[in-house]
Scaffold this motif. Structure first.
Motif, PDB file in Angstrom:
ATOM      1  N   LEU A 272       0.826  -1.210   0.000  1.00  0.00           N
ATOM      2  CA  LEU A 272       0.000   0.000   0.000  1.00  0.00           C
ATOM      3  C   LEU A 272       0.863   1.264   0.000  1.00  0.00           C
ATOM      4  O   LEU A 272       2.079   1.190  -0.099  1.00  0.00           O
ATOM      5  N   TRP A 273       0.191   2.425   0.132  1.00  0.00           N
ATOM      6  CA  TRP A 273       0.864   3.706  -0.073  1.00  0.00           C
ATOM      7  C   TRP A 273       0.386   4.733   0.944  1.00  0.00           C
ATOM      8  O   TRP A 273      -0.823   4.918   1.132  1.00  0.00           O
ATOM      9  N   VAL A 308      -9.860  -8.167  -6.804  1.00  0.00           N
ATOM     10  CA  VAL A 308      -9.276  -7.030  -6.112  1.00  0.00           C
ATOM     11  C   VAL A 308      -8.493  -6.193  -7.125  1.00  0.00           C
ATOM     12  O   VAL A 308      -7.874  -6.749  -8.028  1.00  0.00           O
ATOM     13  N   PRO A 309      -8.524  -4.876  -7.009  1.00  0.00           N
ATOM     14  CA  PRO A 309      -7.708  -4.051  -7.904  1.00  0.00           C
ATOM     15  C   PRO A 309      -6.273  -4.022  -7.381  1.00  0.00           C
ATOM     16  O   PRO A 309      -6.010  -3.421  -6.338  1.00  0.00           O
ATOM     17  N   THR A 365      -2.428  -8.824   0.533  1.00  0.00           N
ATOM     18  CA  THR A 365      -2.465  -7.366   0.444  1.00  0.00           C
ATOM     19  C   THR A 365      -2.238  -6.779   1.826  1.00  0.00           C
ATOM     20  O   THR A 365      -2.470  -7.444   2.838  1.00  0.00           O
TER      21      THR A 365
ATOM     22  N   THR B 137      -8.573  -2.314  -1.517  1.00  0.00           N
ATOM     23  CA  THR B 137      -7.294  -2.524  -0.840  1.00  0.00           C
ATOM     24  C   THR B 137      -7.007  -1.495   0.254  1.00  0.00           C
ATOM     25  O   THR B 137      -6.139  -1.713   1.090  1.00  0.00           O
ATOM     26  N   LEU B 138      -7.762  -0.387   0.242  1.00  0.00           N
ATOM     27  CA  LEU B 138      -7.637   0.565   1.339  1.00  0.00           C
ATOM     28  C   LEU B 138      -8.720   0.334   2.382  1.00  0.00           C
ATOM     29  O   LEU B 138      -9.062   1.241   3.137  1.00  0.00           O
ATOM     30  N   TYR B 139      -9.245  -0.872   2.410  1.00  0.00           N
ATOM     31  CA  TYR B 139     -10.215  -1.292   3.415  1.00  0.00           C
ATOM     32  C   TYR B 139     -11.489  -0.462   3.316  1.00  0.00           C
ATOM     33  O   TYR B 139     -11.978  -0.215   2.217  1.00  0.00           O
ATOM     34  N   PRO B 141     -13.881   2.063   2.504  1.00  0.00           N
ATOM     35  CA  PRO B 141     -13.742   3.280   1.709  1.00  0.00           C
ATOM     36  C   PRO B 141     -14.545   4.450   2.256  1.00  0.00           C
ATOM     37  O   PRO B 141     -14.315   5.592   1.849  1.00  0.00           O
TER      38      PRO B 141
END
Lengths: 459, 361
Positions: A272-273, A308-309, A365, B137-139, B141
């Motif tokens: 992640l970022w 998932v992206p 992830t 992926t950022l859980y 949203p």
């Protein structure tokens, strides 16, 4: 407060370090073996036994078998001798009731040699000096492959002191032919690196990302974390509510089936970022000042069947296992030099996930984070290119509906099947999909001729 | 910095259900957070014992005699000598939301040292949508400071209603007996600052220690099974409810979230006692998981009750041969639904959880 070590304790210390090389512990007296396992470990080893019906109450009888299968032994740092005896007698009690227990002490990543790793950077910008210098502590041990975006006109500036190979347009043309080299323009240039690499593990970050710091202020070693992710099992078939059970201080929770606890091989690790998260242009334009400051201290497996992206900004993968599935295929008509203007990694990631689900491989992830610097203007990108955002409305349902046939047992076969399905179902929707399907087939061919481990490197 | 609207208290819409056999001293620590709410206390074990409730709480308390009185013969579906009896509290509640917590769970602190208002976080989780169809992926949203990532289709960004909010635990983690025996001193010290939706089609082990749900959306699925006294199994009550609930949520297009909030779990139960309770479950779950993973519900199951009855039929048909216990359980599942409907009659024509598009797998 320690007394000076005895000869026995020094012997035990050194035995611990070499435990995996000792095939047969049966000559050792019981109390020595227990001491061996109950020392607070400076180094840690892991034991995993599968469906063992324990024939004896002592660990001696099964350890040699386990060690012969090259499992490594774990001693929990907090395990006292009383607890260990309790654990063993629990097994005899369990045995009394006639149950087979999958008993897992713990799991740890295997030691990976530095020469099994390639760090592959796609150079979209020419001056990599500060990028490389910031990453130097993490990168300098490893071999690097830098692939220059063929569209980039300026000379690359790379600081000294790295073990690296640089590939430019001329190299790409030479290896794959100028008609196929179009696959590798823009962000997709890094895939050329994937192709020519001969290492098992690949780690790739965008050239506008720097090492991040965790909440305690320590610099995150993204390379080490990716390798840990790739070398510990993934658990795609059942969700563990404490996230990665293989990480220190965690485990499988109550209710997690024992037969699923050995997990599967992890093929890809998506990091992640912090700062600039990977949002699309409309989102970033709307929330112009939003920066990601939330450090989520977890790694988890994306469940099987769930898409998932997978952002390409910070990834790592096992090239031997899944290399051909990362495909430089979806090139937007207006593709540009900012991530907001691309979707190639998203398409590639969906392909990887579908293939992994089919072949029983895992995708993780979460950690590690990188610090993604502010670059570009989302509104400008939005004005120029938001085709990608619209295309996802077709792309995601397509991948959700792809079913790979049982006969597709290799990654290459799977990719070909996905390409066929893409051509069939999406080809007429938008020419970009027909091109993507063709690119996938070209890629598989390239992989077979240039990319396979057995063939000698073309450069 | 955009102002965030405060989370509504929902004090008239939420009941807190607490099973107990000992005492409720732990409520003192929760007082600042729980006092506005109505408590439903389900007293397990000896009904002649008096459970002392700290002053100032508004509550109703049910012991075994009360359960028998309220349900009559249907009381057979409510477990005895097991915290599974808590589901009786769900049944008699008249509120829209339920929060259930164990009596050995205390207020935890976040990494900054601040007390965590677990109930407020659960309410936030339940009031904002879930995203089960594509993993973000950022859980979560919808959280402050987060959003959907690039590649997430806009058509999926509205999400679906959240039916369940599954919280976690610091200190004593929820391990099974074998793991407890090997790692008796392991403590969960990792605060993972995330909430996420469990994807559609994925099962998970639902722990009842720190759990909230929308009773109107999913209540009838939260049956915690036949456990404890006279039963061959224990410590699988919440697991059973979780698997049934997830299958039904997936079918009806509802979301299940897990992650924050954390509570502080203070008491480790005896691993030997746990092993005796769990050992059949450890065996059986190898059959149960494939069963739940392959359950399909027909399109005409458009309410939770219909889905649940259908599952009970499949339990009988496919798990009855694993052990006769599952025949009894299947019957109890039907009894539960009967009792639920009796205690919760729906206004004419509108079943509480009827959704217009009963999405099928």
């Amino acid at each position: 407060m320690r007394t000076s070590p005895s000869l026995l304790s020094l012997t035990i210390d050194s035995a611990l370090l070499n435990l995996s090389n000792i095939a047969d512990l049966s000559p050792l007296p019981d109390h020595i073996v227990l001491d061996l396992f109950l020392l607070p470990a400076r180094t840690r080893y892991f034991l995993s036994s599968r469906h063992s019906t324990f024939e004896s109450q002592l660990p001696l009888s099964f350890l040699p078998d386990v060690l012969r299968n090259s499992e490594i032994v774990l001693i929990s740092e907090t395990c006292t001798s009383l607890d260990y005896r309790v654990a063993i007698s629990c097994f005899s009690e369990a045995l009394y009731f006639g149950i087979e227990l999958l008993f897992v002490f713990g799991k740890m990543s295997l030691a990976i040699r530095d020469d099994e790793i390639d760090i592959i950077i796609g150079a979209i910008r020419s001056d990599l000096t500060s990028f490389m210098n910031e990453w130097r502590p993490m990168f300098s041990r490893f071999h690097l492959i830098i692939v220059k975006d063929p569209d980039l006109k300026e000379e690359l500036k790379i600081p000294e002191g790295f073990n690296l190979d640089v590939y430019e347009k001329s190299d790409i043309d030479r290896v794959v032919g100028s008609s196929t080299s179009v696959l590798f323009s823009g962000y997709a240039c890094r895939y050329f690196g994937y192709l020519v690499s001969r290492k098992k593990y690949i780690i790739s970050v965008d050239d506008d990302c720097l090492p991040a710091r965790d909440p305690k202020g320590f610099v995150v070693d993204a390379v080490a974390q990716h390798i840990t992710n790739l070398t510990t099992p993934a658990t795609p078939f059942f969700f563990n509510t404490l996230y990665d059970p293989f990480t220190e201080g965690a485990d499988f929770v109550r209710g997690y089936p024992f037969s699923l606890r050995s997990g599967v091989k992890c093929a890809l690790s998506c990091g992640l970022w912090l700062n600039m998260a990977d949002h699309d242009a409309p989102t970033q334009a709307l929330k112009a000042r939003q920066r990601n400051s939330r450090y989520v201290d977890a790694v988890m497996t994306v469940p099987a069947g769930s898409l998932v992206p997978i952002s390409g900004i910070n990834i790592a993968f096992d090239r031997e296992v899944v290399g051909p599935a990362l495909v430089p295929a979806l090139k937007l008509a207006g593709e540009g030099k900012f991530r907001w203007e691309t979707m190639e990694d998203i398409w590639s990631g969906l392909c990887v996930k579908v293939v992994c689900d089919h072949l029983g491989l895992g995708v993780k992830t979460g950690l590690p984070y990188v610090w993604r610097t502010d670059r570009g203007d989302p509104i400008a990108s939005l004005k120029k290119e938001w085709e990608g955002v619209k295309l996802m409305e077709e792309v995601v349902p397509f991948f959700q509906s792809v079913r790979l046939p049982r006969e597709a047992t290799t990654v290459e076969d799977c990719v070909v099947e996905v390409a066929k399905a893409a051509k069939e179902r999406l080809g007429s929707t938008d020419p970009v999909f027909a091109r993507a399907a063709k690119a996938m087939l070209d890629w598989v061919n390239l992989w077979k001729s240039v990319g396979s481990i057995s063939s000698s490197p073309a450069v | 910095m955009a102002t965030v609207s405060p989370t509504p208290l929902l004090k008239d819409e939420l009941d807190i259900v607490i099973p107990t056999i000992r005492n409720l001293d732990f409520l003192e620590m929760w007082r600042p957070f729980f006092q506005p709410y109505h408590l439903i206390i389900v007293q397990d074990g000896d009904p002649s014992k008096t459970i002392k409730v700290p002053e100032g709480f508004d509550y109703e308390l049910y012991n075994r005699n009360d359960i028998n009185r309220v349900l009559g013969p249907k009381a057979s579906c409510i477990s005895f000598k097991d915290s599974a009896c808590r589901c009786f509290g769900y049944m008699v509640s008249k509120k829209k939301y339920i929060y259930t917590i164990d009596d050995d769970c205390f207020v935890a602190k976040d990494p900054s040292g601040k007390d965590i208002n677990a109930l407020e976080q659960h309410i936030k989780n339940l009031l904002c949508p879930s995203t089960p169809f594509f993993f973000n992926t950022l859980y979560d949203p919808y959280r402050d400071g987060a959003d959907f990532v690039r590649g997430y289709p806009f058509s999926l960004r509205e999400g679906v209603p959240t039916a369940v909010s599954h919280g976690l635990w610091l200190n004593i983690p929820d391990y099974d007996a074998p793991t407890q025996l090997v790692k008796p001193l392991e403590r969960n010290t990792r605060y993972v600052d995330a909430i996420m939706t469990i994807p559609k089609g994925t099962l998970f082990p639902m722990c009842g220690m720190n759990l909230a749900f929308n009773r109107e959306l999913i209540g009838p699925a939260m049956y915690f099974g036949l456990m404890g006294d006279g039963q061959p199994i224990g410590r699988y009550d919440d697991m059973w409810a979780g698997w049934c609930t997830k299958v039904i949520c997936d079918h009806l297009g509802l979301g299940v979230k897990t992650g924050l909030p954390y509570i502080w779990h203070s008491k480790a139960s005896n691993p030997f006692v746990n092993l005796k309770k769990e050992y059949k479950g450890i065996y059986w779950q190898e059959e149960l998981i494939p069963f739940f993973q392959s359950v399909t519900l027909p399109k005409d199951c458009t309410t939770v009750q219909k889905c649940y009855i259908e599952i009970s039929k499949q339990v009988k048909a496919k798990l009855g041969k694993v052990d006769d216990y599952f025949n009894k359980l299947a019957d109890a599942m039907v009894t539960w639904i009967d009792a639920w409907d009796e205690l919760n009659p729906s206004p004419s024509g509108i079943k509480s959880a009827e959704l217009p598009n009963g999405a099928t797998k």
